[in-house]
Design a protein around this motif. Structure first.
Motif, PDB file in Angstrom:
ATOM      1  N   ALA A  52      -9.771   2.151   6.530  1.00  0.00           N
ATOM      2  CA  ALA A  52     -10.414   2.266   7.839  1.00  0.00           C
ATOM      3  C   ALA A  52     -10.630   0.885   8.450  1.00  0.00           C
ATOM      4  N   HIS A  54     -13.003  -0.196  10.375  1.00  0.00           N
ATOM      5  CA  HIS A  54     -14.387  -0.658  10.506  1.00  0.00           C
ATOM      6  C   HIS A  54     -14.969  -1.192   9.189  1.00  0.00           C
ATOM      7  N   LEU A  55     -14.208  -1.101   8.105  1.00  0.00           N
ATOM      8  CA  LEU A  55     -14.721  -1.536   6.807  1.00  0.00           C
ATOM      9  C   LEU A  55     -14.937  -3.045   6.770  1.00  0.00           C
ATOM     10  N   ASP A 128     -10.967  10.845   4.329  1.00  0.00           N
ATOM     11  CA  ASP A 128     -12.350  10.494   4.618  1.00  0.00           C
ATOM     12  C   ASP A 128     -12.315   9.396   5.677  1.00  0.00           C
ATOM     13  N   ASN A 130     -14.468   7.579   6.899  1.00  0.00           N
ATOM     14  CA  ASN A 130     -15.306   6.414   6.583  1.00  0.00           C
ATOM     15  C   ASN A 130     -14.549   5.399   5.742  1.00  0.00           C
ATOM     16  N   GLU A 131     -13.496   5.855   5.045  1.00  0.00           N
ATOM     17  CA  GLU A 131     -12.750   4.953   4.169  1.00  0.00           C
ATOM     18  C   GLU A 131     -11.285   4.801   4.545  1.00  0.00           C
TER      19      GLU A 131
END
Length: 190
Positions: A52, A54-55, A128, A130-131
């Motif tokens: 992702a 944004h990580l 996911d 988020n990842e």
């Protein structure tokens, strides 16, 4: 390359060349990645993720599903399968573990155990967000062919370290993921 051809080369008794990893001063945090080889019968492909964007660490980098070994994990195989299910929705019953490659240490302080598994095709990818930004496949034959590998050398603390790159279409596989692929390549094509 078929499953049978892969197994003939993967399971052998010869010494295999390993790419240089980062020499950690202390034992690295245990981590595991799954090298998911999708078995289409007449060919194999490797499933990879784009992290992702944004990580905080390694945003947008191409990687295998995986992460740190947690206290609830029975070991590295359990961790690799758990992470693959969390990140891309890979059900554990779709994976047949083949073995593992030697550990690979990273500059970020991890000691990664690459776990190799054949994957039954047809599972529904559930990433996911988020990842994982995206999930894609690359023919195993392409990534194992060292003619497709690029090497850049960098210097740190008066030592020279290689950084590996494997271009695929509009993506660049690099860093630890590319080094682990090279180690697998040395296993299959000595």
């Amino acid at each position: 390359m078929t499953k049978e051809e892969f197994l003939r080369q993967f399971h052998h008794a010869r010494t295999v060349w390993q790419e240089q990893d980062y020499p950690l001063r202390v034992k690295g945090r245990p981590a595991a990645v799954l090298i998911p080889l999708i078995d289409y019968g007449d060919s194999l492909s490797v499933l990879l993720t784009e992290r992702a964007h944004h990580l905080k660490h390694h945003p947008g980098q191409i990687s295998f599903p995986g992460g740190g070994v947690e206290s609830q994990d029975a070991g590295v195989i359990d961790a690799a399968l758990r992470e693959a299910e969390e990140e891309v929705g890979l059900p554990g019953d779709h994976a047949t573990i083949v073995g593992s490659l030697p550990d690979y240490r990273t500059i970020s302080g991890y000691t990664i155990t690459p776990v190799v598994a054949f994957i039954k095709p047809g599972f529904t990818v559930v990433r996911d967000p988020n990842e994982v930004e995206s999930v894609f496949e690359v023919p195993l034959k392409h990534v194992l062919d060292r003619k497709n590998h690029l090497i850049h050398h960098t210097h740190r603390n008066n030592q020279t370290f290689p950084i590996y790159f494997i271009p695929w279409q509009d993506r660049m596989i690099w860093g630890a993921t590319a080094a682990i692929i090279r180690n697998l390549s040395h296993h299959i094509h000595p």
